[in-house]
Design a protein around this motif. Structure first.
Motif, PDB file in Angstrom:
ATOM      1  N   LEU A  55      -5.439   1.320 -13.451  1.00 25.84           N
ATOM      2  CA  LEU A  55      -6.355   1.828 -14.471  1.00 25.84           C
ATOM      3  C   LEU A  55      -7.751   1.220 -14.308  1.00 25.84           C
ATOM      4  CD1 LEU A  55      -7.044   3.409 -16.992  1.00 25.84           C
ATOM      5  CD2 LEU A  55      -6.111   1.525 -18.359  1.00 25.84           C
ATOM      6  N   ARG A  56      -7.805  -0.088 -14.059  1.00 26.12           N
ATOM      7  CA  ARG A  56      -9.109  -0.736 -13.908  1.00 26.12           C
ATOM      8  C   ARG A  56      -9.852  -0.200 -12.686  1.00 26.12           C
ATOM      9  NH1 ARG A  56      -5.795  -5.564 -14.853  1.00 26.12           N
ATOM     10  NH2 ARG A  56      -5.864  -6.033 -17.098  1.00 26.12           N
ATOM     11  N   ALA A  57      -9.117   0.092 -11.615  1.00 28.42           N
ATOM     12  CA  ALA A  57      -9.750   0.580 -10.388  1.00 28.42           C
ATOM     13  C   ALA A  57     -10.352   1.968 -10.571  1.00 28.42           C
ATOM     14  CB  ALA A  57      -8.742   0.593  -9.243  1.00 28.42           C
ATOM     15  N   PHE A  58      -9.630   2.861 -11.249  1.00 28.66           N
ATOM     16  CA  PHE A  58     -10.091   4.239 -11.389  1.00 28.66           C
ATOM     17  C   PHE A  58     -10.829   4.489 -12.704  1.00 28.66           C
ATOM     18  CE2 PHE A  58      -6.844   4.651  -8.148  1.00 28.66           C
ATOM     19  CZ  PHE A  58      -7.365   5.604  -7.294  1.00 28.66           C
ATOM     20  N   GLY A  59     -10.423   3.797 -13.749  1.00 29.80           N
ATOM     21  CA  GLY A  59     -11.059   3.978 -15.053  1.00 29.80           C
ATOM     22  C   GLY A  59     -10.572   5.179 -15.827  1.00 29.80           C
ATOM     23  N   THR A  60      -9.823   6.062 -15.144  1.00 27.39           N
ATOM     24  CA  THR A  60      -9.314   7.276 -15.767  1.00 27.39           C
ATOM     25  C   THR A  60      -7.881   7.515 -15.302  1.00 27.39           C
ATOM     26  OG1 THR A  60     -10.119   8.665 -13.953  1.00 27.39           O
ATOM     27  CG2 THR A  60     -11.599   8.357 -15.842  1.00 27.39           C
ATOM     28  N   ILE A  93      -6.811  -4.972 -21.685  1.00 30.07           N
ATOM     29  CA  ILE A  93      -7.401  -3.757 -21.127  1.00 30.07           C
ATOM     30  C   ILE A  93      -8.733  -3.522 -21.838  1.00 30.07           C
ATOM     31  CG2 ILE A  93      -7.096  -1.303 -20.686  1.00 30.07           C
ATOM     32  CD1 ILE A  93      -4.949  -2.980 -19.358  1.00 30.07           C
ATOM     33  N   ALA A  94      -9.810  -3.382 -21.076  1.00 28.55           N
ATOM     34  CA  ALA A  94     -11.121  -3.134 -21.677  1.00 28.55           C
ATOM     35  C   ALA A  94     -11.088  -1.851 -22.492  1.00 28.55           C
ATOM     36  CB  ALA A  94     -12.193  -3.053 -20.589  1.00 28.55           C
ATOM     37  N   PHE A  99     -10.826   6.322 -19.668  1.00 34.30           N
ATOM     38  CA  PHE A  99      -9.444   6.693 -19.951  1.00 34.30           C
ATOM     39  C   PHE A  99      -9.224   6.959 -21.436  1.00 34.30           C
ATOM     40  CE2 PHE A  99      -5.277   4.653 -21.186  1.00 34.30           C
ATOM     41  CZ  PHE A  99      -4.453   5.693 -20.802  1.00 34.30           C
ATOM     42  N   PHE A 100      -9.821   6.128 -22.274  1.00 37.64           N
ATOM     43  CA  PHE A 100      -9.576   6.249 -23.710  1.00 37.64           C
ATOM     44  C   PHE A 100     -10.278   7.439 -24.338  1.00 37.64           C
ATOM     45  CE2 PHE A 100      -8.682   1.661 -23.022  1.00 37.64           C
ATOM     46  CZ  PHE A 100      -7.360   1.678 -23.445  1.00 37.64           C
TER      47      PHE A 100
END
Length: 226
Positions: A55-60, A93-94, A99-100
């Motif tokens: 998730l952190r690598a792609f952000g989505t 998780i930021a 993603f959010f």
């Protein structure tokens, strides 16, 4: 498998077996054909599972957008999007990731300590037991997912999560796309990370299908019971 969802790992890798470069940057080497393949596989499941590093690598995450795939989900009485579940023992998780803002259900699978660290952006938090400190008991967690109505999961990375699932005998199938690139690097992530298996205890696979489309090869494997 009666007490847990069916699980399918879906990953694209380079010809030398890497899913990211040596710095762990998001892998964007697969083609539009492979992205369509990923979307189709995700359209078939109830939940999409991925680690915090992915998730952190792609952000989505990968959503179902194709009209025909959305119609098929509707015809099968499924919601338009599967549940998207982030696996993170720390829960850190930021909350500003794109993603959010994506219109999918956002769930977190974590530990008791991780639940205390979580962002409020998750609609549902599954607090799981630990095998050891920092390692989620995925067997029990998957039982919970089954009880919640998730009968088929897609696991889309990373290699550490896949390794943990294999170690706990929780993988049924693999879809691996081989892409025409070489990344190299002894620290570059591979589809299965963790401690690894001795050759005498290697996980055996059965090849179900093989297809070449342009420059990519699509491999579908069944994981044989140990």
């Amino acid at each position: 498998m009666e007490n847990r969802p069916k699980t399918t790992v879906i990953l694209a890798m380079t010809a030398d077996g890497k899913i990211a470069d040596f710095q762990g940057n998001a892998a964007r080497f697969s083609s539009d054909i492979d992205q369509n393949h990923l979307e189709k596989q995700i359209s078939l499941v109830d939940g999409v599972l991925f680690g915090a590093g992915t998730l952190r690598a792609f952000g989505t995450t990968k959503m179902v957008k194709d009209a025909e795939l959305l119609a098929n989900r509707k015809d099968n009485n499924k919601p338009s999007q599967p549940v998207h579940i982030v696996v993170s023992a720390s829960g850190k998780i930021a909350d500003n990731l794109r993603f959010f803002s994506q219109p999918v259900p956002h769930w977190l699978m974590t530990t008791k300590k991780g639940a205390d660290n979580k962002t409020s952006q998750f609609e549902k938090v599954l607090t799981c037991a630990e095998i050891e400190v920092g390692t989620i008991n995925l067997v029990e967690a998957f039982k919970t997912l089954k009880e919640l109505g998730l009968n088929h999961l897609a696991i889309i990375g990373g290699g550490k999560l896949v390794a943990n699932c294999l170690e706990q005998n929780l993988i049924d199938e693999f879809w691996l796309t081989i892409c025409p690139y070489l990344l190299g690097g002894k620290t570059a992530p591979t589809p299965v990370e963790g401690m690894g298996f001795l050759s005498s205890h290697a996980q055996k696979l059965e090849l179900l299908s093989l297809e070449q489309i342009e420059q990519e090869i699509f491999l579908h494997y069944k994981v044989l019971s140990i």
